[in-house]
Enzyme design. Structure first.
Site, PDB file in Angstrom:
ATOM      1  N   GLY A   1      -0.470   0.778  -5.058  1.00 32.25           N
ATOM      2  CA  GLY A   1      -1.779   0.192  -4.790  1.00 32.25           C
ATOM      3  C   GLY A   1      -2.828   0.761  -5.708  1.00 32.25           C
TER       4      GLY A   1
ATOM      5  N   ASN B   1       0.700   0.859   5.703  1.00 28.82           N
ATOM      6  CA  ASN B   1       1.444   0.134   4.664  1.00 28.82           C
ATOM      7  C   ASN B   1       2.313  -0.903   5.367  1.00 28.82           C
ATOM      8  OD1 ASN B   1       4.371   0.911   2.664  1.00 28.82           O
ATOM      9  ND2 ASN B   1       2.916  -0.727   2.383  1.00 28.82           N
ATOM     10  N   GLY B   2       2.160  -2.148   4.964  1.00 28.28           N
ATOM     11  CA  GLY B   2       2.932  -3.231   5.578  1.00 28.28           C
ATOM     12  C   GLY B   2       2.012  -4.365   5.977  1.00 28.28           C
TER      13      GLY B   2
ATOM     14  N   TYR C   1      12.324  -3.150  -7.204  1.00 24.72           N
ATOM     15  CA  TYR C   1      11.111  -3.140  -8.029  1.00 24.72           C
ATOM     16  C   TYR C   1      10.019  -2.177  -7.561  1.00 24.72           C
ATOM     17  CZ  TYR C   1       6.560  -4.580  -9.781  1.00 24.72           C
ATOM     18  OH  TYR C   1       5.316  -4.568 -10.332  1.00 24.72           O
TER      19      TYR C   1
ATOM     20  N   CYS D   1       0.813  -1.208   0.000  1.00 22.63           N
ATOM     21  CA  CYS D   1       0.000   0.000   0.000  1.00 22.63           C
ATOM     22  C   CYS D   1       0.843   1.253   0.000  1.00 22.63           C
ATOM     23  CB  CYS D   1      -0.888   0.025   1.237  1.00 22.63           C
ATOM     24  SG  CYS D   1      -1.972  -1.399   1.330  1.00 22.63           S
TER      25      CYS D   1
HETATM   26  P1  AMP Z   1       6.204 -13.590 -12.829  1.00 27.25           P
HETATM   27  O1  AMP Z   1       5.605 -13.341 -14.161  1.00 27.25           O
HETATM   28  O2  AMP Z   1       5.260 -14.251 -11.876  1.00 27.25           O
HETATM   29  O3  AMP Z   1       7.526 -14.293 -12.880  1.00 27.25           O
HETATM   30  O4  AMP Z   1       6.468 -12.152 -12.174  1.00 27.25           O
HETATM   31  C1  AMP Z   1       7.610 -11.416 -12.514  1.00 27.25           C
HETATM   32  C2  AMP Z   1       7.231 -10.086 -13.079  1.00 27.25           C
HETATM   33  O5  AMP Z   1       6.344  -9.418 -12.178  1.00 27.25           O
HETATM   34  C3  AMP Z   1       8.440  -9.200 -13.260  1.00 27.25           C
HETATM   35  O6  AMP Z   1       8.389  -8.654 -14.562  1.00 27.25           O
HETATM   36  C4  AMP Z   1       8.313  -8.118 -12.203  1.00 27.25           C
HETATM   37  O7  AMP Z   1       8.580  -6.841 -12.742  1.00 27.25           O
HETATM   38  C5  AMP Z   1       6.886  -8.202 -11.713  1.00 27.25           C
HETATM   39  N1  AMP Z   1       6.774  -8.271 -10.239  1.00 27.25           N
HETATM   40  C6  AMP Z   1       7.670  -8.716  -9.354  1.00 27.25           C
HETATM   41  N2  AMP Z   1       7.181  -8.638  -8.093  1.00 27.25           N
HETATM   42  C7  AMP Z   1       5.942  -8.136  -8.193  1.00 27.25           C
HETATM   43  C8  AMP Z   1       4.917  -7.807  -7.246  1.00 27.25           C
HETATM   44  N3  AMP Z   1       5.089  -7.997  -5.943  1.00 27.25           N
HETATM   45  N4  AMP Z   1       3.769  -7.301  -7.718  1.00 27.25           N
HETATM   46  C9  AMP Z   1       3.593  -7.132  -9.039  1.00 27.25           C
HETATM   47  N5  AMP Z   1       4.506  -7.412  -9.978  1.00 27.25           N
HETATM   48  C10 AMP Z   1       5.674  -7.908  -9.573  1.00 27.25           C
END
Ligand code: AMP
Length: 494
Positions: A49, A124-125, A264, A23
């Protein structure tokens, strides 16, 4: 909506939804545009979020609230709404949850009417002992209105025998475990607090006479506010007409800020702990190149947009291989459209990305992304690069393998859905169809963050998703609630 259970109603509620929010929070005290500034701040923090958003303001007599499902632009981008949210102080929240169910009663800020007056709170958390606390509170007669872990704090405040609100809040926080950056608003004060390890971010800013709290500095930029400093881990700020008072109510501990915020989650134009996120990502890309550039070289460095871009720029600079946009992203793909079913999500990557053939065809490509979670994105992107004629694909990831779920506020699936928990890099490479795959090493990541090698006795960051070293105990998980942490989808926010 509630899961069938033989337990009585409110205990059933407690079982329904685990802590699962990523969040944004924002708070302001002072000035005549508190709600408008809060709406703008939330807009800048939208990446943290998108499921729901809300504001609670206080105008000296009354609290005013607006909450809704959807993005800030849909819920708060309306002059009438902002006009109704009168007052010189306000707090706001963006919610990132994996289930739509129950979204309305879970939208923050939460508000409670105590004997001493109204109180709003946004979080947030994730709390890691919320279920245990909640069970005790429910058994003791507390009536919960939502299924968020944040409401536990409200009930603990209500139960506290301390006399002032700040002391009651401190009392409540001594019972909770986990990660929290909170903003709260009473009739007299704006309060900001970060958990003792400072796992999630919180920063302090100023705009004229107004004091501001926000998850990230990008929320200050949008309203022309000045960044003052990070709220320190374990610090509680009380802001009122006499200014900003700083308290340290917890035993001091070494900080463990979430390193995935840098990799990220945070916006690249934000500054955290004195470090620009963009610069940190570029530096990670440089170290990644130094660690794992293919021996036979490559023709082009291609980022997976947008989150892979800064690391790819760093990688290209360090390796001397040109950076090119080999994948073009369509910015008009609605989140709601790509989310609802696994099938549509599968389609989502194709809707969102298209290969730039002239860059890709016949080339040896270094494909840079920030992380691999389930492997869905990389599989699709790699397929796309192959169909556009890539000769070789060497995937480079600017994080170590994500082998463990986060229990502190980043939405990750359970361990068995994390591709890195069941396969080593060579196995993942085979599964996603690349010629080679390398992740930055954990020491390389620490080096890029200016910390030398990871000090295993006292690491500078929370890196539990990579190492499994959880800095705050996981009471609920260890009590057998791990299955409640099930994530149905990783949502694409990049
Ligand atoms: P996946 O397709 O499941 O391997 O997710 C990896 C992709 O999701 C990468 O391109 C990341 O940029 C993105 N990503 C990584 N962590 C998150 C997260 N917590 N929430 C949304 N997207 C994420």
């Amino acid at each position: 909506m509630l899961a069938p259970s033989d337990k009585p109603g409110l205990v059933t509620l407690l079982e329904e939804e685990g802590p699962r929010e990523e969040c944004a929070v924002f708070g302001i005290y002072g000035g005549s545009e508190a709600s408008a500034h809060t709406a703008l701040g939330l807009h800048a923090l939208q990446h943290r979020g998108q499921e729901a958003t809300g504001i609670v303001s206080f105008d000296g007599k009354r609290f005013n609230a607006q909450r809704g499902v959807g993005e800030v632009g849909a819920v708060l981008n309306n002059e009438e709404v902002i006009k109704r949210l009168t007052g010189y102080a306000a707090i706001g929240h963006n919610r990132y949850a994996t289930t739509g169910e129950g979204a309305v009663h879970n939208i923050q800020p939460l508000f409670a009417e105590f004997a001493f007056g109204g109180f709003a709170i946004a979080h947030n958390g994730n709390l890691t002992n919320a279920r245990a606390l909640r069970r005790r509170l429910v058994e003791g007669g507390s009536l919960f209105q939502s299924t968020t872990d944040t409401e536990v704090i409200v009930h603990l405040i209500a139960r506290s025998v301390r006399s002032t609100l700040v002391d009651r809040l401190i009392d409540a926080l001594h019972h909770v475990e986990g990660a929290y950056s909170l903003v709260a608003l009473s009739q007299k004060k704006l309060i900001g607090v970060r958990d003792p390890l400072g796992i999630r971010p919180l920063v302090l800013g100023k705009l004229g006479d107004a004091h501001i709290l926000a998850s990230e500095t990008c929320a200050f930029d949008i309203i022309g506010a000045e960044f003052v400093r990070d709220v320190a881990p374990g610090e509680l700020l009380v802001i009122d007409e006499s200014g900003v008072q700083s308290l340290f109510p917890f035993a001091k501990q070494p900080s463990r800020f979430c390193v995935f915020e840098y990799i990220y989650f945070a916006r690249p134009d934000s500054v955290m702990e004195g470090r620009g996120v963009y610069g940190a990502r570029k530096r990670i890309g440089e170290v990644l190149a130094a660690e794992s550039h293919p021996e036979n070289g490559a023709d082009v460095v291609v980022p997976v947009p947008d989150s892979g871009v800064p690391a790819a720029i760093g990688y290209a600079a360090a390796s001397g291989v040109p950076f090119e946009y080999g994948i073009i992203r369509n910015h008009y793909v609605g989140r709601t459209f790509i989310e609802p079913t696994a099938q549509i999500r599968h389609l989502g990557v194709k809707l969102k990305h298209n290969p730039n053939r002239s860059i890709v065809a016949g080339k040896r490509i270094i494909l840079v992304d920030d992380s691999i979670v389930r492997g869905t994105t990389s599989r699709k992107i790699v397929e796309m690069m192959r169909s556009a004629g890539a000769k070789e694909i060497h995937m480079r990831i600017s994080s170590p393998p994500t082998a463990n779920p986060c229990y502190y506020g980043i939405d990750t699936p359970e361990r068995d859905e994390l591709i890195a928990s069941r396969l080593d890099p060579a196995g993942i490479a085979k599964e996603i169809g690349v010629d080679s795959l390398a992740f930055i090493s954990i020491d390389g990541l620490y080096e890029a963050m200016g910390k030398g090698n990871r000090d295993n006795a006292a690491p500078a960051f929370c890196d539990a998703c990579f190492t499994g070293d959880y800095p705050v105990r996981l009471t609920d998980r260890d009590d057998g609630n791990a299955g409640k942490h099930d994530r149905k989808s990783i949502q694409q926010v990049d």
